[in-house]
Design a protein around this motif. Structure first.
Motif, PDB file in Angstrom:
ATOM      1  N   UNK A 158       0.795  -1.228   0.000  1.00 21.27           N
ATOM      2  CA  UNK A 158       0.000   0.000   0.000  1.00 21.27           C
ATOM      3  C   UNK A 158       0.819   1.265   0.000  1.00 21.27           C
ATOM      4  N   UNK A 159       2.146   1.145   0.122  1.00 16.46           N
ATOM      5  CA  UNK A 159       3.001   2.330   0.160  1.00 16.46           C
ATOM      6  C   UNK A 159       3.713   2.459  -1.182  1.00 16.46           C
ATOM      7  N   UNK A 160       3.601   3.633  -1.782  1.00 14.82           N
ATOM      8  CA  UNK A 160       4.157   3.859  -3.123  1.00 14.82           C
ATOM      9  C   UNK A 160       5.103   5.048  -3.070  1.00 14.82           C
ATOM     10  N   UNK A 161       6.225   4.918  -3.739  1.00  8.77           N
ATOM     11  CA  UNK A 161       7.127   6.047  -3.914  1.00  8.77           C
ATOM     12  C   UNK A 161       7.218   6.328  -5.401  1.00  8.77           C
ATOM     13  N   UNK A 162       7.258   7.605  -5.778  1.00 10.70           N
ATOM     14  CA  UNK A 162       7.231   7.913  -7.207  1.00 10.70           C
ATOM     15  C   UNK A 162       8.622   8.040  -7.807  1.00 10.70           C
ATOM     16  N   UNK A 163       9.647   8.010  -6.974  1.00  9.22           N
ATOM     17  CA  UNK A 163      10.989   8.107  -7.554  1.00  9.22           C
ATOM     18  C   UNK A 163      12.035   7.586  -6.580  1.00  9.22           C
ATOM     19  N   UNK A 164      13.216   7.285  -7.127  1.00  9.91           N
ATOM     20  CA  UNK A 164      14.337   6.850  -6.287  1.00  9.91           C
ATOM     21  C   UNK A 164      14.960   8.009  -5.540  1.00  9.91           C
ATOM     22  N   UNK A 167      12.148  10.404  -0.908  1.00 14.70           N
ATOM     23  CA  UNK A 167      11.553   9.476   0.051  1.00 14.70           C
ATOM     24  C   UNK A 167      10.119   9.869   0.367  1.00 14.70           C
ATOM     25  N   UNK A 168       9.571  10.770  -0.427  1.00 12.40           N
ATOM     26  CA  UNK A 168       8.134  11.041  -0.288  1.00 12.40           C
ATOM     27  C   UNK A 168       7.363   9.776  -0.629  1.00 12.40           C
ATOM     28  N   UNK A 169       6.291   9.566   0.062  1.00 12.52           N
ATOM     29  CA  UNK A 169       5.564   8.333  -0.165  1.00 12.52           C
ATOM     30  C   UNK A 169       4.059   8.599  -0.167  1.00 12.52           C
ATOM     31  N   UNK A 170       3.355   7.684  -0.752  1.00 13.99           N
ATOM     32  CA  UNK A 170       1.914   7.807  -0.961  1.00 13.99           C
ATOM     33  C   UNK A 170       1.270   6.522  -0.447  1.00 13.99           C
ATOM     34  N   UNK A 191       9.868  16.107   6.523  1.00  6.90           N
ATOM     35  CA  UNK A 191      10.954  15.289   7.086  1.00  6.90           C
ATOM     36  C   UNK A 191      11.939  14.790   6.035  1.00  6.90           C
ATOM     37  N   UNK A 192      12.403  15.685   5.170  1.00  7.04           N
ATOM     38  CA  UNK A 192      13.258  15.220   4.082  1.00  7.04           C
ATOM     39  C   UNK A 192      14.558  16.011   3.994  1.00  7.04           C
ATOM     40  N   UNK A 196      14.739  15.313  -0.837  1.00 12.77           N
ATOM     41  CA  UNK A 196      13.885  14.172  -0.545  1.00 12.77           C
ATOM     42  C   UNK A 196      14.586  12.847  -0.693  1.00 12.77           C
ATOM     43  N   UNK A 197      15.889  12.905  -0.992  1.00 13.69           N
ATOM     44  CA  UNK A 197      16.636  11.656  -1.169  1.00 13.69           C
ATOM     45  C   UNK A 197      16.624  10.830   0.111  1.00 13.69           C
ATOM     46  N   UNK A 198      16.681  11.510   1.230  1.00 13.43           N
ATOM     47  CA  UNK A 198      16.644  10.833   2.527  1.00 13.43           C
ATOM     48  C   UNK A 198      15.690  11.554   3.452  1.00 13.43           C
ATOM     49  N   UNK A 199      15.262  10.828   4.462  1.00 14.65           N
ATOM     50  CA  UNK A 199      14.462  11.481   5.484  1.00 14.65           C
ATOM     51  C   UNK A 199      15.404  12.025   6.553  1.00 14.65           C
ATOM     52  N   UNK A 200      14.839  12.805   7.442  1.00 18.11           N
ATOM     53  CA  UNK A 200      15.667  13.367   8.516  1.00 18.11           C
ATOM     54  C   UNK A 200      15.838  12.374   9.660  1.00 18.11           C
TER      55      UNK A 200
END
Lengths: 742, 324
Positions: A158-164, A167-170, A191-192, A196-200
């Motif tokens: 159920x968790x989707x990420x739109x890019x590598x 780390x934003x997720x849907x 929290x990125x 957005x490559x990494x979260x904090x």
């Protein structure tokens, strides 16, 4: 009597009722579960009186309470990553038996531990759509260069990420701003790190993550789609320990240890090293810099009252060499004080005061000089919740939260005008819930009242939010669950919904001329414990967005609002298989999902609508300290709008009246039906090897080698509509990370 | 061999086989962001109620495999059958060529269709284009006449003899068919230099922030919300405009002839197109998207129209700003 008053009176009545029940107590077995080495409390440990139907799970503070008839029992306590512990106890009538149980961590999980822990966490909890990720699991998922909490969420159904590179997720068809990200109960708005490559959140500061992908409990609200509840770890109480890590992207130091009896500290700091590693290797400009600092101090009294004080500070800078691109700076701060403990024999309470915020500045360096674009959220608040453990094993939960976010967004718009949006929407909520069992059914029901919304937006039915879950064991190994919940959201992140990448998302209050964003969650699922080493879960979900903040596609001019209320629906099926044939551990998740948004009659799938998602994670524990992990992920293509041609359209500036035809106009695309085409599907295989070593005594370390996208699949990230060029996600990318410490 | 070792060996082999299969089947999917090319007529025609010749631009959409900005050849549609049905009957447009004013993108002359007729206020007009790309149609109704009145016309004729803070008010009664309107004030003047006289027209801003005219705000098309519209011109800005004209033309004879107030009423399609294309004409919007608007059935572009009503105030021959 006004509705808000009725709610408050109802809560008070519930509380008084619960306290009345307390007078009829029997023998009580209660206590905390801790790590034998560090003294840290272990949340969600399983506590069972062997040979009886009595048992419970510790709460997130490691506290448990069971009512038992007098007698002699064998008590078994188990938790993820720990050897189970059996104790013989004898309890007399009307006795309150306090027990502090220390579990020993295990380096290699035995079959028994894995089954006991994971089946409990993933499949036997009485609420659907709940996932748990321990620190060891977060670090096991191969991620570029350094493990990451939010990147690791991508393995969940159920968790989707739109890019590598983000780390934003849907979650289950919800937009990325519909995820409530909490660090020890404090909201983190953005929290990125690093675009957005990494979260904090460094996994090393995390004790565990509890993820609700739908129909969450009454204690959560304010975001429509998910809750990511990150509980930070506390420092060791046994000795001082330090750790340092160096990888391609960042360097880190960490220190923890005791302060005094029952007290500890924990400090973790990271700093990026892009400019000294990647930039030198690739000879390309990577003008990203970030750092973050997390600190926590814990004090615990002999009576079990615990005080946590924590702080988080993050800072990011993006300074491109070219003056054609703007500079960005953004950061988060959070600080909080939490007191938890027993107010009476059966009443466990947690109270927090906190402050948190997010700021962002975007400065243009070329063209006409203009003031920077800025946005910020600054919030202070108080939260208190209590759980009453009734004699009949049922639980009563109640609490409240009041926060006062100050939201500001200053931007120069498309007409060159300076716009300032400023609001202080008080967020206040109260809740009460019940957990109990009747005739083989377990019931988890409650009501949440968004009091702040009632006062500022008017008395509307959506601000009284029922949440209910019913579970029943169909057989000894099959358990069915069904759940419903209503949630509202008054804040939204401002992004162009068609943007593939946005560096920072400003937040605004949903305009008060619109309804709050509203979602109704429906979930039904079945869990099956297929033997000692295998668990299977299937869930169907439907999420109806009764009100969503969407662009007003009927807007013509300034008399029309920018945004209107749209609608939407997301639905699908998730399957989860977890099996642990020792020394392997397999985690397979498949999601079949649909999302549709309706904007004034135009129905389209949003750009994060993914029909099929597959995640397979396999871990092979070769020997003590050496493990190999492989992850394969597949996702069907995201929707996009095709470009079916171009033309120059006239702007008619200074042409009324006048010879309109003299203008060349601006290049404009002829678009196909919105989001009716699909990008190519996404798939990649990652692998990681982790080798733990000891040099002497307690001094040692871990060497992690990660290979991303092993077969170098070209997964499209986006295409440039103007130039038609294609930009791909991360290709084959090897990285290494070395951690040493004592 | 123990059962555990067998299991490890089996899984290891399986994993290796899986990687091998994936690497073989992972052929990278080709991708083209373009959908099927929509070869459509692009039409721009704005009927001007104050002119007796009407213009229509007609060209095609184009495809581009890579950067469309590199395409610098416009593809006009020549020889199309362009017809507007007016209240007085059908009028055919004929194609012609005009010099292109802006050659920054396209170098070729402008292919244009023109027709000699003056649209009537309140009249309905239907456009029909037959070309090799098919039929494109649209229809509009022009707004009826507006009534203009000026309060303070004396100030227009004597800007230097007015008390400080005086204002010129322009009122107009708008027609039902108008969705948007703009009222504008122009100053007409003759410049004689080297024996030749050229007539000029300069618009008076409604707001001047700096006296060097760097931030002068001109009125723009806005939506009609009530039956009447008005505009306010501080006399100070009128006088500043006159001074600016003299400053910009430091030599030669300048004779101010008249002040002209116009009310332009736009019908619905023109108003909608203008607003949407120009960032919704909304100074307070935080939207960053650029939606499309067209009322051409079977094509793209705009078929719109406006009517113009004006009021002229003659300036005296001893106008104080004249430079004889």
């Amino acid at each position: 009597m006004r509705t808000a008053d009725r709610i408050l009176v109802g809560c008070a009545a519930l509380f008084l009722g619960a306290c009345t029940l307390a007078s009829a107590q029997n023998a009580i077995l209660k206590g905390f579960v801790r790590d034998q080495l560090t003294g840290e409390r272990i949340p969600y440990a399983n506590v069972v009186l062997v040979g009886t139907p009595s048992g419970t799970a510790a709460n997130d503070a490691g506290f448990f309470l069971i009512d038992v008839p007098p007698g002699r029992y064998s008590l078994r306590v188990s938790a993820v990553g720990y050897s189970p512990k059996d104790s013989a106890i004898s309890i007399g009538a009307l006795q309150t038996f306090e027990l502090n149980i220390a579990l020993a961590p295990v380096a290699i999980q035995t079959e028994e531990v894995v089954v006991d822990a994971h089946l409990r966490l993933e499949t036997t909890v009485d609420r659907p759509s709940v996932h748990f990720l321990e620190r060891s699991e977060l670090t096991a998922v191969p991620v570029a260069s350094q493990p990451d909490v939010l990147q690791s969420l991508g393995i969940l159904p159920g968790v989707v990420s739109t890019s590598d590179v983000s780390s934003k997720f849907y979650v289950r068809g919800g937009a990325h701003d519909q995820n409530l990200v909490l660090l020890d109960g404090i909201k983190i708005f953005n929290p990125f790190h690093a675009l957005g490559l990494y979260s904090v959140f460094d996994p090393d500061i995390v004790r565990h993550v509890r993820i609700h992908t739908g129909a969450f409990g009454v204690e959560y609200g304010g975001r429509l789609s998910s809750v990511i509840n990150i509980q930070s770890r506390t420092g060791r109480e046994d000795r001082v320990s330090a750790k340092a890590n160096l990888n391609f992207l960042s360097t880190k130091v960490q220190m923890e240890g005791p302060v005094g009896e029952g007290s500890s500290f924990f400090v973790n700091a990271r700093k990026s090293v892009f400019s000294r590693t990647i930039s030198r290797v690739t000879h390309s400009d990577l003008p990203l810099h970030f750092h973050d600092v997390f600190a926590k101090a814990t004090f615990e009294s002999e009576s079990g009252v615990k005080i946590d004080i924590l702080g988080l500070l993050t800072d990011d800078r993006l300074t491109p060499a070219s003056e054609d691109h703007p500079d960005f700076a953004w950061g988060n701060h959070a600080a909080g004080l939490t007191v938890s403990g027993l107010l009476s024999d059966r009443l466990f309470t947690q109270a927090s005061v906190f402050t948190n915020g997010f700021t962002h500045t975007q400065t243009t360096r070329s063209g006409i000089p203009s003031p920077p674009t800025t946005s910020s959220v600054s919030e202070s608040g108080v939260r208190a919740q209590a759980t009453y453990y009734a004699e009949d094993q049922s639980l009563y939960n109640f609490g409240f939260e009041f926060t006062f976010p100050v939201i500001e967004y200053v931007v120069t718009n498309n007409l060159g005008e300076r716009i300032r949006l400023y609001s202080i929407p008080p967020e206040a909520s109260v809740w009460a819930g019940y957990e109990g069992a009747f005739n083989g059914y377990s019931l988890n029901a409650g009501l949440r009242g968004e009091v702040g919304s009632m006062f500022k937006r008017g008395m509307r039915a959506e601000y009284l939010q029922p949440r209910i879950t019913v579970a029943k064991s169909l057989t000894a190994t099959v358990r069915a669950k069904i759940s419903y919940g209503r949630i509202t959201q008054n804040l939204a992140a401002l992004t162009n919904e068609d943007d593939v990448l946005s560096i920072v998302d400003p937040w605004i209050e949903v305009p008060r001329y619109l309804r709050s964003q509203i979602a109704d969650h429906f979930v039904a699922g079945v869990d099956w414990q297929a033997g000692l080493t295998t668990a299977v879960g299937i869930e169907a979900y439907a999420k109806r967005f009764n009100s969503l903040l969407v662009y007003n596609r009927g807007k013509v001019d300034e008399l029309d609002p920018d945004y209107v209320s749209g609608e939407g629906i997301a639905y699908g099926v998730e399957c989860l298989l977890r099996t642990n044939p020792r020394p392997f551990d397999f985690y397979c998740a498949y999601t079949l999902g649909w999302v549709e948004v309706n904007n004034l009659g135009l129905t389209y799938p949003p750009r994060y609508d993914r029909r099929h998602s597959v995640n397979v994670v396999a871990t092979w524990t070769v020997s003590q300290g050496l493990s190999v992990t492989a992850r394969w992920q597949f996702g069907s293509g995201f929707p996009y709008t095709q470009t079916n041609g171009y033309y120059y359209r006239l702007t008619l500036k200074d042409a009324l009246p006048g010879p309109f035809y003299n203008e060349t106009g601006e290049l404009f695309s002829v678009y196909g039906k919105k989001n009716s085409a699909r990008l190519p599907s996404y798939h990649r295989l990652d692998a990681g090897v982790s080798y733990g070593f000891s040099v002497f005594g307690s001094f040692g370390g871990t060497l992690d080698i990660t290979l991303l996208n092993i077969y170098d699949n070209k997964n499209i990230l986006y295409f440039d509509r103007t130039t038609g060029s294609r930009v791909d996600n991360i290709g084959f990318f090897p990285s290494a990370s070395l951690t040493i410490g004592f | 061999m123990s059962q555990s070792s067998l299991l490890v060996k089996r899984w290891r082999c399986g994993l290796a086989l899986l990687i091998l299969i994936l690497s073989q089947v992972s052929c990278n999917q080709p991708f083209d962001p373009h959908g099927p090319f929509e070869n459509l007529p692009v039409v721009f025609c704005i009927l001007d109620g104050s002119q007796d010749v009407q213009f229509l631009r007609l060209y095609t959409t184009f495809a581009a495999e890579s950067d469309p900005r590199q395409v610098n050849v416009e593809e006009p549609i020549a020889g199309a059958n362009v017809e507007v049905l007016t209240p007085n009957g059908a009028v055919s447009f004929r194609d012609t060529t005009l010099p292109r004013a802006d050659t920054s993108v396209f170098k070729s002359p402008l292919q244009m269709y023109i027709a000699p007729f003056q649209p009537l206020p309140g009249g309905s007009y239907a456009l029909r284009i037959l070309s090799p790309l098919g039929e494109a149609t649209s229809a509009i109704t022009l707004p009826s006449n507006a009534n203009l009145t000026i309060q303070g016309s004396f100030f227009l004729q004597n800007p230097s003899q007015t008390p400080e803070g005086s204002k010129i008010f322009v009122f107009t009664t708008l027609s039902e068919g108008a969705k948007g309107y703009v009222m504008r004030l122009f100053v007409n003047y003759d410049i004689t230099s080297g024996g030749s006289t050229v007539n000029h027209s300069t618009e008076v801003p409604i707001l001047i922030k700096d006296k060097d005219f760097s931030t002068a705000l001109l009125p723009t098309l806005r939506r009609k919300t009530v039956a009447n519209g008005f505009e306010v011109y501080p006399v100070e800005f009128y006088a500043l405009t006159l001074s600016e004209i003299l400053k910009r033309h430091p030599t030669g004879q300048i004779m101010f002839r008249k002040a002209v107030v116009i009310t332009l009423q736009a019908e619905e399609n023109l108003y909608n197109y203008f607003s949407i294309v120009n960032a919704f004409n909304d100074r307070y919007s935080i939207r960053l998207d650029e939606p499309e608007f067209t009322n051409i059935i079977g094509g793209r572009g705009l078929f719109g129209g406006f009517s113009i009503d004006s009021l002229i105030v003659d300036l005296p021959s001893n106008f104080p700003y004249n430079r004889p």
